[in-house]
Write a protein that holds these residues in place. Structure first.
Motif, mmCIF file in Angstrom:
data_model
loop_
_atom_site.group_PDB
_atom_site.id
_atom_site.type_symbol
_atom_site.label_atom_id
_atom_site.label_comp_id
_atom_site.label_asym_id
_atom_site.label_seq_id
_atom_site.Cartn_x
_atom_site.Cartn_y
_atom_site.Cartn_z
ATOM 1 N N LYS A 122 80.134 35.621 36.781
ATOM 2 C CA LYS A 122 80.445 34.474 37.638
ATOM 3 C C LYS A 122 81.562 33.610 37.077
ATOM 4 N N ASP A 147 74.893 38.182 41.293
ATOM 5 C CA ASP A 147 74.119 36.995 40.955
ATOM 6 C C ASP A 147 73.027 36.896 42.024
ATOM 7 N N SER A 148 71.781 36.703 41.603
ATOM 8 C CA SER A 148 70.665 36.876 42.556
ATOM 9 C C SER A 148 70.797 35.967 43.784
ATOM 10 N N GLU A 149 71.277 34.730 43.576
ATOM 11 C CA GLU A 149 71.404 33.789 44.698
ATOM 12 C C GLU A 149 72.460 34.282 45.691
ATOM 13 N N ASN A 214 74.377 26.410 35.086
ATOM 14 C CA ASN A 214 74.387 27.693 35.802
ATOM 15 C C ASN A 214 74.444 27.460 37.314
ATOM 16 N N LYS A 215 73.650 26.493 37.799
ATOM 17 C CA LYS A 215 73.656 26.258 39.254
ATOM 18 C C LYS A 215 74.975 25.636 39.684
ATOM 19 N N GLU A 218 77.320 28.374 39.936
ATOM 20 C CA GLU A 218 76.976 29.159 41.134
ATOM 21 C C GLU A 218 77.421 28.474 42.424
HETATM 22 MG MG MG Z 1 71.945 33.240 39.501
#
Ligand code: MG
Ligand code: NAD
Length: 385
Positions: A122, A147-149, A214-215, A218
């Motif tokens: 990312k 990235d899972s999201e 991290n968020k 993201e």
């Molecule tokens: Mg993630």
């Protein structure tokens, strides 16, 4: 047979990818595998998966890699340029899973080459999102978010069109310090910070989850992948990490993607897309989970969220500066050279030293990254513990 290359093959995402590939040896042919310093793990993976080429990022380790692969017929190479050369080799599918901005040039080279790039790295999208997206458009590359999201959002977008989306909700576990008072966060150790409640991940992203940077990263990643405007991307804390993200359409229908917190699920989605493959992952058992909780994020205890949103709104080189300063601060925290709360302080002070600039070429981003690392290093000397 799908030809695949894996960048960052010895890391958490890299080994999960190889785990899936190893379950279907007739389905995949491994071309290049790369790592930074773990020669033994890279050589073992290259032998096990019968790779054509193994590349070690750290040049000083090339002889060790040659020795470890002697007699195997597997080619070796070393150094940042060799990583980029490896990314130019034509394969059907590339996993970009190098940690940090070190992945920028190989990831960009893979996007310029075309075909399919599964993107876990990312930080490269945060620092150079516009250039990355342009490269993918020009070459016709398919960019699949791992990235899972973002993988969840990608899956939810199969239910409509981006133009019909009203809001994207990125879910966040809240990390190991979700309920910890600010004062107590002052003295948390690296060991506590990397102990994520739901996911098993590399050290850097685990600390990013603890600070919630991290968020923030993201959010910037999502704004590039799904351009609906930053003000329509929101963050929601969801401690169980069962809903990986949601898309709300204009008719007030909200689609969500759910699954166990196992990265092999989004990786398998990107590996097989547009098809689906079976995985060894644990299916979701909602009756046992019982309840799903949600809460608003707390910007006062997690200032990284505010810093990332501001950097995203300011655009230009700010996201690259944010990312570089964060990488320096997190490495210092992991090395016991600064405290947990100082990570956001270092990032904020580094950002405040910059004025708006629009990067036109990749060199502009790399220069901003280098200078921000130096600036963050100088600030670090003042805030050392
Ligand atoms: Mg993630
Ligand atoms: P990790 O630390 O476990 O592995 C990183 C990999 O990158 C290793 O193979 C390492 O050798 C390589 N690497 C590190 N520095 C390098 C350098 N300077 N040059 C070349 N190679 C280098 O990290 P990870 O948790 O697997 O994360 C990898 C990427 O995926 C990160 O960008 C992270 O944000 C992203 N990501 C990870 C997860 C996860 O669950 N682990 C989830 C979503 C996104």
């Amino acid at each position: 047979m799908k030809k695949v290359s894996i960048f960052g093959a010895t890391g958490s995402v890299g080994t999960s990818t190889l785990d899936l590939i190893g379950r279907d040896t007739d389905g995949y042919q491994v071309v290049a595998l790369t790592a930074h310093h773990d020669v033994a793990a890279l050589a073992a993976a290259a032998r096990k998966h019968d790779a054509r080429l193994a590349v070690i990022g750290n040049v000083a380790l090339h002889d060790q890699l040659r020795e470890a692969l002697a007699g195997s017929g597997i080619e070796t190479a070393a150094g940042p340029e060799a990583l980029v050369d490896a990314a130019r080799i034509d394969v059907d599918w590339t996993m970009a899973a190098i940690m940090g901005c070190a992945g920028l040039e190989p990831t960009l080279a893979a996007l310029e080459r075309g075909r399919t790039v599964a993107l876990a790295n990312k930080e490269s999208l945060v620092s150079a999102g516009s250039l990355m997206m342009d490269a993918a458009r020009s070459s016709g590359a398919t960019l699949l978010p791992v990235d899972s999201e973002h993988n969840a959002i990608f899956q939810c977008l199969a239910g409509g069109r981006l133009a019909e989306v009203r809001k994207i909700t990125l879910t966040a576990s809240g990390g190991p310090f979700r309920t910890m008072p600010l004062e107590a966060m002052r003295t948390v150790t690296p060991a506590q910070a990397v102990k994520h409640p739901n996911w098993s991940m590399g050290a850097k992203i685990s600390v990013d989850s603890a600070t919630m940077m991290n968020k923030g990263l993201e959010l910037i990643e999502a704004a590039h992948l799904f351009p609906i405007g930053l003000n329509r991307i929101e963050i929601l804390v969801h401690p169980q990490s069962v809903i990986h993200s949601m898309v709300e359409y204009r008719d007030c229908s909200t689609l969500a993607q759910l699954g166990s917190p196992d990265m092999r699920i989004p990786i398998a989605h990107a590996l097989a897309w547009p098809e689906r493959i079976a995985t060894p992952c644990t299916p979701l058992d909602l009756a046992t989970i019982g309840r799903l909780d949600f809460e608003a994020p707390d910007d006062s205890r997690f200032p990284a969220l505010r810093l990332a949103r501001q950097a995203a709104e300011a655009g230009g080189i700010y996201p690259a500066v944010l990312n570089a300063a964060n990488e320096v601060a997190v490495a210092a925290f992991l090395g016991g050279r600064t405290g947990f709360l100082e990570i956001a302080t270092i990032v904020e002070e580094t950002l405040s030293g910059y004025s708006a600039q629009t990067p036109r070429r990749i060199e502009d981003i790399l220069e901003a990254d280098r200078s921000a690392r130096m600036a963050a290093g100088r600030i670090l000397e003042r805030v050392q513990v």
